[in-house]
Every structure is written in structure tokens, then in C-alpha cells.
Design a protein around this motif. Structure first.
Motif, PDB file in Angstrom:
ATOM      1  N   MET A   1       0.858  -1.208   0.000  1.00 49.25           N
ATOM      2  CA  MET A   1       0.000   0.000   0.000  1.00 49.25           C
ATOM      3  C   MET A   1       0.886   1.247   0.000  1.00 49.25           C
ATOM      4  N   VAL A   2       0.718   2.077  -0.986  1.00 51.44           N
ATOM      5  CA  VAL A   2       1.516   3.305  -1.042  1.00 51.44           C
ATOM      6  C   VAL A   2       0.656   4.448  -0.516  1.00 51.44           C
ATOM      7  N   TYR A   3       1.130   5.070   0.534  1.00 44.19           N
ATOM      8  CA  TYR A   3       0.387   6.203   1.073  1.00 44.19           C
ATOM      9  C   TYR A   3       0.798   7.483   0.335  1.00 44.19           C
ATOM     10  N   LYS A   4      -0.202   8.233  -0.112  1.00 42.38           N
ATOM     11  CA  LYS A   4       0.063   9.505  -0.800  1.00 42.38           C
ATOM     12  C   LYS A   4      -0.074  10.672   0.172  1.00 42.38           C
ATOM     13  N   ARG A   5      -1.006  10.491   1.102  1.00 42.32           N
ATOM     14  CA  ARG A   5      -1.307  11.597   2.026  1.00 42.32           C
ATOM     15  C   ARG A   5      -1.424  11.046   3.446  1.00 42.32           C
ATOM     16  N   VAL A   6      -0.595  11.557   4.337  1.00 43.52           N
ATOM     17  CA  VAL A   6      -0.640  11.047   5.713  1.00 43.52           C
ATOM     18  C   VAL A   6      -0.846  12.188   6.708  1.00 43.52           C
ATOM     19  N   LEU A   7      -1.409  11.838   7.834  1.00 48.64           N
ATOM     20  CA  LEU A   7      -1.554  12.799   8.927  1.00 48.64           C
ATOM     21  C   LEU A   7      -0.723  12.272  10.097  1.00 48.64           C
ATOM     22  N   LEU A   8       0.245  13.055  10.531  1.00 49.19           N
ATOM     23  CA  LEU A   8       1.082  12.647  11.663  1.00 49.19           C
ATOM     24  C   LEU A   8       0.497  13.216  12.945  1.00 49.19           C
ATOM     25  N   LYS A   9       0.368  12.389  13.958  1.00 46.22           N
ATOM     26  CA  LYS A   9      -0.176  12.860  15.243  1.00 46.22           C
ATOM     27  C   LYS A   9       0.886  12.708  16.326  1.00 46.22           C
ATOM     28  N   PHE A  10       1.207  13.819  16.992  1.00 49.61           N
ATOM     29  CA  PHE A  10       2.144  13.782  18.126  1.00 49.61           C
ATOM     30  C   PHE A  10       1.429  14.253  19.371  1.00 49.61           C
ATOM     31  N   SER A  11       1.748  13.655  20.479  1.00 46.26           N
ATOM     32  CA  SER A  11       1.232  14.233  21.715  1.00 46.26           C
ATOM     33  C   SER A  11       2.118  15.436  22.042  1.00 46.26           C
ATOM     34  N   GLY A  12       1.578  16.376  22.812  1.00 45.74           N
ATOM     35  CA  GLY A  12       2.356  17.553  23.171  1.00 45.74           C
ATOM     36  C   GLY A  12       3.644  17.168  23.878  1.00 45.74           C
ATOM     37  N   GLU A  13       3.589  16.080  24.643  1.00 45.95           N
ATOM     38  CA  GLU A  13       4.784  15.660  25.391  1.00 45.95           C
ATOM     39  C   GLU A  13       5.945  15.289  24.477  1.00 45.95           C
ATOM     40  N   ALA A  14       5.637  14.976  23.221  1.00 47.76           N
ATOM     41  CA  ALA A  14       6.712  14.657  22.265  1.00 47.76           C
ATOM     42  C   ALA A  14       7.583  15.880  21.983  1.00 47.76           C
ATOM     43  N   LEU A  15       7.129  17.072  22.396  1.00 49.27           N
ATOM     44  CA  LEU A  15       7.905  18.304  22.174  1.00 49.27           C
ATOM     45  C   LEU A  15       8.742  18.683  23.404  1.00 49.27           C
ATOM     46  N   ALA A  16       8.406  18.113  24.542  1.00 47.42           N
ATOM     47  CA  ALA A  16       9.070  18.505  25.796  1.00 47.42           C
ATOM     48  C   ALA A  16      10.432  17.819  25.928  1.00 47.42           C
ATOM     49  N   ASN A  17      11.235  18.298  26.852  1.00 47.39           N
ATOM     50  CA  ASN A  17      12.521  17.626  27.049  1.00 47.39           C
ATOM     51  C   ASN A  17      12.314  16.358  27.877  1.00 47.39           C
ATOM     52  N   ASN A  18      13.391  15.549  27.977  1.00 45.30           N
ATOM     53  CA  ASN A  18      13.228  14.204  28.542  1.00 45.30           C
ATOM     54  C   ASN A  18      12.604  14.154  29.916  1.00 45.30           C
ATOM     55  N   ASN A  19      13.047  15.043  30.832  1.00 42.75           N
ATOM     56  CA  ASN A  19      12.427  14.970  32.158  1.00 42.75           C
ATOM     57  C   ASN A  19      11.195  15.866  32.292  1.00 42.75           C
ATOM     58  N   LYS A  20      10.693  16.342  31.144  1.00 39.92           N
ATOM     59  CA  LYS A  20       9.403  17.049  31.051  1.00 39.92           C
ATOM     60  C   LYS A  20       9.358  18.341  31.875  1.00 39.92           C
ATOM     61  N   GLU A  21      10.558  18.920  32.164  1.00 32.94           N
ATOM     62  CA  GLU A  21      10.501  20.165  32.949  1.00 32.94           C
ATOM     63  C   GLU A  21      10.472  21.409  32.059  1.00 32.94           C
ATOM     64  N   LYS A  22      10.799  21.224  30.769  1.00 36.34           N
ATOM     65  CA  LYS A  22      10.701  22.358  29.829  1.00 36.34           C
ATOM     66  C   LYS A  22       9.696  21.989  28.754  1.00 36.34           C
ATOM     67  N   ILE A  23       8.869  22.971  28.343  1.00 41.25           N
ATOM     68  CA  ILE A  23       7.855  22.601  27.339  1.00 41.25           C
ATOM     69  C   ILE A  23       8.481  22.355  25.971  1.00 41.25           C
ATOM     70  N   TYR A  24       9.610  23.005  25.687  1.00 43.44           N
ATOM     71  CA  TYR A  24      10.289  22.775  24.409  1.00 43.44           C
ATOM     72  C   TYR A  24      11.768  22.502  24.638  1.00 43.44           C
ATOM     73  N   ASP A  25      12.364  21.803  23.661  1.00 41.08           N
ATOM     74  CA  ASP A  25      13.768  21.434  23.799  1.00 41.08           C
ATOM     75  C   ASP A  25      14.401  21.396  22.407  1.00 41.08           C
ATOM     76  N   PRO A  26      15.574  22.006  22.228  1.00 41.31           N
ATOM     77  CA  PRO A  26      16.159  22.078  20.881  1.00 41.31           C
ATOM     78  C   PRO A  26      16.456  20.721  20.255  1.00 41.31           C
ATOM     79  N   PHE A  27      16.945  19.763  21.072  1.00 40.39           N
ATOM     80  CA  PHE A  27      17.297  18.448  20.505  1.00 40.39           C
ATOM     81  C   PHE A  27      16.037  17.675  20.119  1.00 40.39           C
TER      82      PHE A  27
END
Ligand code: UDP
Length: 242
Positions: A1-27
Motif C-alpha cells: 500500500m503506497v500512502y500519498k497523504r498522511v496525517l502525523l499525530k504527536f502528543s504535546g509531550e513529544a515536544l518537551a525535554n526528557n524529564n518534562k521540565e521544559k515545554i520545548y527542547d532544541p534536541f
């Protein structure tokens, strides 16, 4: 099956740093942007993104504060707008054009989403960041992702989870006898009352031909073949049983 159009879903926590003390993290941003770019670059795939707000606020976080439940949810929905702005900025800096379409019009930041507008941007090769969830309290961004995937007639929703490599019959961090699910139908997941996904999202998707792939963020380095990803995660479709 070849997907032409996809929707990616991330939870907000996927943007936070590892110990979740900062809402955003450069790495974390770098990893996430590479992940999104790998889909976009693969076979000119059209890519939409839905992001949650767990790194900022979830409606049910209102323990100890007397927020009205719906108002608390509006704070969460606006958190998803903040995350969409952050992702748009990082994508544009990485050379990928992106726009925000939101459940609410926010002049100067986001147009109000319609299927026609979303199609127009996707066909033009832009990444469409859907913000604001469903626009209604008492829902979550999983349901928002299902609604927007239906709006744009996506082939698949790719849900990248942090700390797990797919769907399990129960929470694998709590139950030792939790079993990984390789493939299932939406109805199967409704029947076992799976906790990792919203019932309303499953109900919306069960009558569609949209596939749902649940993957671990850590396992996915770059997008090469869909089959490769199906092997490492969980695939959900209509009409396939556990
Ligand atoms: N939310 C809402 N309606 C929606 C989507 C989200 O009320 O359609 C609110 C709700 O309070 C939720 C918060 O926004 O807790 C953040 O969304 P979600 O919990 O889905 O974020 P994630 O867990 O994916 O980071």
C-alpha cells in the motif's frame, strides 16, 4: 500500500525535554522536524500534522484549581495552537513550508480550517499543521486527528508515541502481561476498551478506509518503506481482527 497523504499525530509531550521540565527542547525539535521531513521527502508524500498540548496543559490537569471543565479544555486547545506555532517556526527554519489551520480563526496566526483550504495547501506541497483539536471541549486531539484525517481523505494516520513502540492490550508500563498488538481492526480496539486511544476517534475511523499506524518515536529514524514501519509498530484498519 503506497500512502500519498498522511496525517502525523504527536502528543504535546513529544515536544518537551526528557524529564518534562521544559515545554520545548532544541534536541527534541531537531528529532521531530527530521521525522516530519522524512515523510515529506519520501515520494512527495503530502503531510498534515496534529499536535496535542500535554507539554503545556490538559483539561483534566485542573486538580486543585477550580476551573470550569470546558474552560480548562479551552486552555488545552489554545496550547495546541502554541505547539503548532512552534512546529511551524521550526519547519520553516528547516526549509519546509508549513501553514497552520485551526478550529478557531486567530487573525495573523491561523486561518479557520476547512477541507478545501487544507487540500489546497497539501496539493501545493505545504505541511498543514492542524491546531485547536476539534474546537470543542470534552474531546482530545486524537479525535481531532481522526476528524481532520477524514476532512483531507488521508490514507493513514501515523501516531508517534513516546516511550512505547506500538499499541499494547494494556499499559505496558503498568502491566507485565500486556501484549503488543501487531494488527487489529478499529472494532477490536473498541471491544477491548483500549486505553491508549480515544473511543470517539476509533468510532469515527471504524467506517473509513483510513489506516492507523502507531509507532514509537525512538524506533523511527527515517521513512523508507511503509512496510518497514508496519513491522515495527501496530497497524489498525477496518475489518482485520486481532
Ligand atoms: N482539547 C479539547 N478538545 C479537543 C482537543 C483538545 O478540549 O478537541 C483540550 C483538552 O483539554 C486536552 C488538551 O486540549 O486535554 C490537550 O489535548 P490532548 O490531551 O489531546 O493532548 P496530548 O495528550 O495529545 O498532548
Amino acid at each position: 500500500m503506497v500512502y500519498k497523504r498522511v496525517l502525523l499525530k504527536f502528543s504535546g509531550e513529544a515536544l518537551a525535554n526528557n524529564n518534562k521540565e521544559k515545554i520545548y527542547d532544541p534536541f527534541v525539535f531537531e528529532r521531530l522536524i527530521n521525522f516530519i521531513k522524512s515523510f515529506h521527502a519520501y515520494n512527495k508524500m503530502e503531510v498534515a500534522v496534529v499536535v496535542g498540548a500535554g507539554n503545556i496543559w490538559r483539561g483534566r490537569n485542573n486538580v486543585g484549581i477550580k476551573f470550569d471543565a470546558a474552560e480548562s479544555d479551552y486552555i488545552g486547545m489554545l496550547g495546541t495552537v502554541m505547539n503548532a506555532i512552534a512546529l511551524k517556526d521550526q519547519l520553516i527554519q528547516a526549509g519546509v513550508d508549513a501553514v497552520i489551520l485551526s478550529a478557531f480563526l486567530i487573525e495573523g496566526i491561523a486561518e479557520k480550517t476547512t477541507p478545501e483550504l487544507a487540500n489546497k495547501y497539501l496539493e501545493a506541497g505545504k505541511i498543514v499543521l492542524f491546531a485547536g483539536g476539534t474546537g470543542k471541549p470534552f474531546f482530545t486531539t486524537d479525535t481531532g486527528a481522526a476528524m481532520r484525517a477524514i476532512d483531507i481523505n488521508a490514507d493513514a494516520i501515523i501516531m508517534a508515541k513516546d516511550g512505547v513502540d506500538g499499541l499494547y492490550t494494556k499499559n505496558p508500563h503498568v502491566y507485565r502481561d500486556a501484549q503488543k498488538i501487531a494488527s487489529a481492526s478499529y472494532q477490536d480496539l473498541i471491544d477491548i476498551k483500549i486505553e491508549a486511544l480515544d473511543l470517539s476517534a476509533l468510532e469515527l475511523l471504524k467506517e473509513t478506509n483510513i489506516h492507523l499506524l502507531v509507532l514509537g518515536m525512538d524506533e523511527v529514524k527515517s521513512f523508507e518503506t511503509v512496510e518497514e514501519h508496519i513491522e515495527i509498530g501496530t497497524i489498525v484498519k477496518r475489518g482485520v481482527t486481532l
